[in-house]
Design a protein around this motif. Structure first.
Motif, PDB file in Angstrom:
ATOM      1  N   ALA A 124     -10.985 -42.786  -5.272  1.00 35.43           N
ATOM      2  CA  ALA A 124     -12.424 -42.758  -5.568  1.00 35.43           C
ATOM      3  C   ALA A 124     -12.676 -41.982  -6.856  1.00 35.43           C
ATOM      4  CB  ALA A 124     -13.191 -42.148  -4.400  1.00 35.43           C
ATOM      5  N   ASP A 125     -11.963 -40.876  -7.031  1.00 42.84           N
ATOM      6  CA  ASP A 125     -12.102 -40.079  -8.240  1.00 42.84           C
ATOM      7  C   ASP A 125     -11.684 -40.883  -9.470  1.00 42.84           C
ATOM      8  OD1 ASP A 125     -12.500 -37.651  -9.796  1.00 42.84           O
ATOM      9  OD2 ASP A 125     -10.308 -37.539  -9.886  1.00 42.84           O
ATOM     10  N   TYR A 126     -10.571 -41.588  -9.370  1.00 38.66           N
ATOM     11  CA  TYR A 126     -10.106 -42.401 -10.497  1.00 38.66           C
ATOM     12  C   TYR A 126     -11.024 -43.582 -10.760  1.00 38.66           C
ATOM     13  CZ  TYR A 126      -5.907 -39.648 -10.941  1.00 38.66           C
ATOM     14  OH  TYR A 126      -5.045 -38.609 -11.161  1.00 38.66           O
ATOM     15  N   LEU A 127     -11.535 -44.190  -9.709  1.00 39.91           N
ATOM     16  CA  LEU A 127     -12.430 -45.338  -9.894  1.00 39.91           C
ATOM     17  C   LEU A 127     -13.704 -44.930 -10.619  1.00 39.91           C
ATOM     18  CD1 LEU A 127     -11.909 -47.189  -6.510  1.00 39.91           C
ATOM     19  CD2 LEU A 127     -11.069 -47.860  -8.780  1.00 39.91           C
ATOM     20  N   GLU A 130     -14.348 -42.686 -23.365  1.00 38.83           N
ATOM     21  CA  GLU A 130     -15.129 -41.451 -23.288  1.00 38.83           C
ATOM     22  C   GLU A 130     -14.394 -40.335 -22.549  1.00 38.83           C
ATOM     23  OE1 GLU A 130     -18.906 -42.472 -21.603  1.00 38.83           O
ATOM     24  OE2 GLU A 130     -19.456 -43.747 -23.282  1.00 38.83           O
ATOM     25  N   LEU A 131     -13.079 -40.462 -22.396  1.00 41.76           N
ATOM     26  CA  LEU A 131     -12.293 -39.432 -21.723  1.00 41.76           C
ATOM     27  C   LEU A 131     -11.447 -38.674 -22.735  1.00 41.76           C
ATOM     28  CD1 LEU A 131     -10.947 -41.341 -18.581  1.00 41.76           C
ATOM     29  CD2 LEU A 131     -12.884 -39.767 -18.695  1.00 41.76           C
ATOM     30  N   ASP A 132     -11.162 -37.408 -22.418  1.00 42.73           N
ATOM     31  CA  ASP A 132     -10.247 -36.678 -23.284  1.00 42.73           C
ATOM     32  C   ASP A 132      -8.811 -37.137 -23.010  1.00 42.73           C
ATOM     33  OD1 ASP A 132      -9.242 -35.296 -21.009  1.00 42.73           O
ATOM     34  OD2 ASP A 132     -10.680 -33.673 -21.286  1.00 42.73           O
ATOM     35  N   GLU A 133      -7.896 -36.697 -23.842  1.00 40.56           N
ATOM     36  CA  GLU A 133      -6.510 -37.170 -23.785  1.00 40.56           C
ATOM     37  C   GLU A 133      -5.863 -36.924 -22.421  1.00 40.56           C
ATOM     38  OE1 GLU A 133      -3.375 -39.225 -25.257  1.00 40.56           O
ATOM     39  OE2 GLU A 133      -5.196 -38.818 -26.387  1.00 40.56           O
ATOM     40  N   ALA A 134      -6.127 -35.766 -21.824  1.00 35.27           N
ATOM     41  CA  ALA A 134      -5.524 -35.447 -20.522  1.00 35.27           C
ATOM     42  C   ALA A 134      -6.014 -36.407 -19.440  1.00 35.27           C
ATOM     43  CB  ALA A 134      -5.837 -34.000 -20.133  1.00 35.27           C
ATOM     44  N   ASP A 135      -7.310 -36.705 -19.440  1.00 37.05           N
ATOM     45  CA  ASP A 135      -7.854 -37.631 -18.446  1.00 37.05           C
ATOM     46  C   ASP A 135      -7.358 -39.049 -18.677  1.00 37.05           C
ATOM     47  OD1 ASP A 135      -9.266 -35.869 -16.814  1.00 37.05           O
ATOM     48  OD2 ASP A 135     -11.074 -35.981 -18.037  1.00 37.05           O
ATOM     49  N   VAL A 136      -7.238 -39.450 -19.944  1.00 32.59           N
ATOM     50  CA  VAL A 136      -6.713 -40.780 -20.253  1.00 32.59           C
ATOM     51  C   VAL A 136      -5.306 -40.923 -19.690  1.00 32.59           C
ATOM     52  CG1 VAL A 136      -5.863 -42.249 -22.146  1.00 32.59           C
ATOM     53  CG2 VAL A 136      -8.137 -41.223 -22.281  1.00 32.59           C
ATOM     54  N   THR A 137      -4.486 -39.911 -19.896  1.00 40.53           N
ATOM     55  CA  THR A 137      -3.109 -39.933 -19.384  1.00 40.53           C
ATOM     56  C   THR A 137      -3.103 -39.999 -17.868  1.00 40.53           C
ATOM     57  OG1 THR A 137      -2.332 -38.716 -21.310  1.00 40.53           O
ATOM     58  CG2 THR A 137      -0.924 -38.687 -19.352  1.00 40.53           C
ATOM     59  N   ALA A 138      -3.945 -39.199 -17.224  1.00 42.54           N
ATOM     60  CA  ALA A 138      -3.996 -39.181 -15.759  1.00 42.54           C
ATOM     61  C   ALA A 138      -4.435 -40.532 -15.207  1.00 42.54           C
ATOM     62  CB  ALA A 138      -4.940 -38.077 -15.283  1.00 42.54           C
ATOM     63  N   VAL A 139      -5.445 -41.139 -15.823  1.00 42.92           N
ATOM     64  CA  VAL A 139      -5.929 -42.438 -15.357  1.00 42.92           C
ATOM     65  C   VAL A 139      -4.847 -43.497 -15.546  1.00 42.92           C
ATOM     66  CG1 VAL A 139      -7.603 -44.295 -15.775  1.00 42.92           C
ATOM     67  CG2 VAL A 139      -8.381 -41.926 -15.648  1.00 42.92           C
ATOM     68  N   GLY A 148      -1.804 -50.241  -7.244  1.00 46.10           N
ATOM     69  CA  GLY A 148      -2.199 -51.637  -7.404  1.00 46.10           C
ATOM     70  C   GLY A 148      -3.669 -51.909  -7.148  1.00 46.10           C
ATOM     71  N   PRO A 149      -4.252 -51.392  -6.055  1.00 50.00           N
ATOM     72  CA  PRO A 149      -5.677 -51.655  -5.796  1.00 50.00           C
ATOM     73  C   PRO A 149      -6.591 -51.118  -6.903  1.00 50.00           C
ATOM     74  CG  PRO A 149      -4.618 -50.924  -3.780  1.00 50.00           C
ATOM     75  CD  PRO A 149      -3.613 -50.738  -4.890  1.00 50.00           C
ATOM     76  N   CYS A 150      -6.289 -49.939  -7.420  1.00 51.20           N
ATOM     77  CA  CYS A 150      -7.110 -49.393  -8.506  1.00 51.20           C
ATOM     78  C   CYS A 150      -6.909 -50.201  -9.787  1.00 51.20           C
ATOM     79  CB  CYS A 150      -6.779 -47.924  -8.754  1.00 51.20           C
ATOM     80  SG  CYS A 150      -7.458 -46.815  -7.485  1.00 51.20           S
ATOM     81  N   LEU A 151      -5.675 -50.649 -10.033  1.00 49.34           N
ATOM     82  CA  LEU A 151      -5.404 -51.475 -11.207  1.00 49.34           C
ATOM     83  C   LEU A 151      -6.192 -52.783 -11.134  1.00 49.34           C
ATOM     84  CD1 LEU A 151      -3.911 -51.929 -13.856  1.00 49.34           C
ATOM     85  CD2 LEU A 151      -1.999 -52.873 -12.518  1.00 49.34           C
ATOM     86  N   ALA A 152      -6.273 -53.367  -9.949  1.00 49.16           N
ATOM     87  CA  ALA A 152      -7.032 -54.607  -9.773  1.00 49.16           C
ATOM     88  C   ALA A 152      -8.520 -54.361 -10.052  1.00 49.16           C
ATOM     89  CB  ALA A 152      -6.832 -55.160  -8.366  1.00 49.16           C
ATOM     90  N   LYS A 153      -9.045 -53.232  -9.575  1.00 54.07           N
ATOM     91  CA  LYS A 153     -10.460 -52.906  -9.824  1.00 54.07           C
ATOM     92  C   LYS A 153     -10.692 -52.631 -11.301  1.00 54.07           C
ATOM     93  CE  LYS A 153     -11.375 -51.481  -5.162  1.00 54.07           C
ATOM     94  NZ  LYS A 153     -11.566 -50.417  -4.217  1.00 54.07           N
ATOM     95  N   TYR A 154      -9.725 -51.973 -11.952  1.00 51.42           N
ATOM     96  CA  TYR A 154      -9.812 -51.738 -13.393  1.00 51.42           C
ATOM     97  C   TYR A 154      -9.857 -53.073 -14.147  1.00 51.42           C
ATOM     98  CZ  TYR A 154      -8.031 -50.997 -18.095  1.00 51.42           C
ATOM     99  OH  TYR A 154      -7.840 -51.041 -19.439  1.00 51.42           O
ATOM    100  N   ASP A 155      -8.952 -53.986 -13.775  1.00 55.77           N
ATOM    101  CA  ASP A 155      -8.924 -55.300 -14.430  1.00 55.77           C
ATOM    102  C   ASP A 155     -10.250 -56.035 -14.258  1.00 55.77           C
ATOM    103  OD1 ASP A 155      -6.358 -55.013 -15.450  1.00 55.77           O
ATOM    104  OD2 ASP A 155      -5.406 -56.043 -13.761  1.00 55.77           O
ATOM    105  N   LEU A 156     -10.831 -55.953 -13.068  1.00 53.23           N
ATOM    106  CA  LEU A 156     -12.120 -56.589 -12.812  1.00 53.23           C
ATOM    107  C   LEU A 156     -13.208 -55.971 -13.693  1.00 53.23           C
ATOM    108  CD1 LEU A 156     -13.936 -58.537 -11.237  1.00 53.23           C
ATOM    109  CD2 LEU A 156     -14.167 -56.754  -9.502  1.00 53.23           C
TER     110      LEU A 156
END
Length: 88
Positions: free
Chosen positions: A10-13, A23-32, A40-48
């Motif tokens: 939920a936090d990542y979504l 709009e994220l800093d470098e650390a958050d970009v890396t974490a995401v 996989g489920p989060c990747l699918a939601k990201y793709d959507l």
């Protein structure tokens, strides 16, 4: 999916929208990115989300016709008046 994993997702979504808009800093970009690589489920939601964002961007390249713009502005004003009379 256990509760800890679900709350982590939920936090990542929530951050995906900011990730897509750069709009994220470098650390958050890396974490995401790391999370998307592993989930996989989060990747699918990201793709959507990415697909919808691209579709909207393509669809919104033309300005709205002037008569439509005026009708929308009128509707917004009517709602604002109604809200101000109800609230005051």
């Amino acid at each position: 999916m256990d509760h800890d994993h679900a709350s982590s997702c939920a936090d990542y979504l929530e951050r995906i929208v900011y990730f897509l808009d750069n709009e994220l800093d470098e650390a958050d970009v890396t974490a995401v990115r790391l999370h998307l690589d592993a989930c996989g489920p989060c990747l699918a939601k990201y793709d959507l989300q990415r697909t919808v964002k691209a579709l909207v961007a393509r669809s919104c390249s033309e300005p709205a016709p002037e008569d439509l713009r005026q009708r929308v502005l009128l509707s917004i004003r009517q709602v604002q008046v109604r809200l101000s009379t109800e609230g005051g």
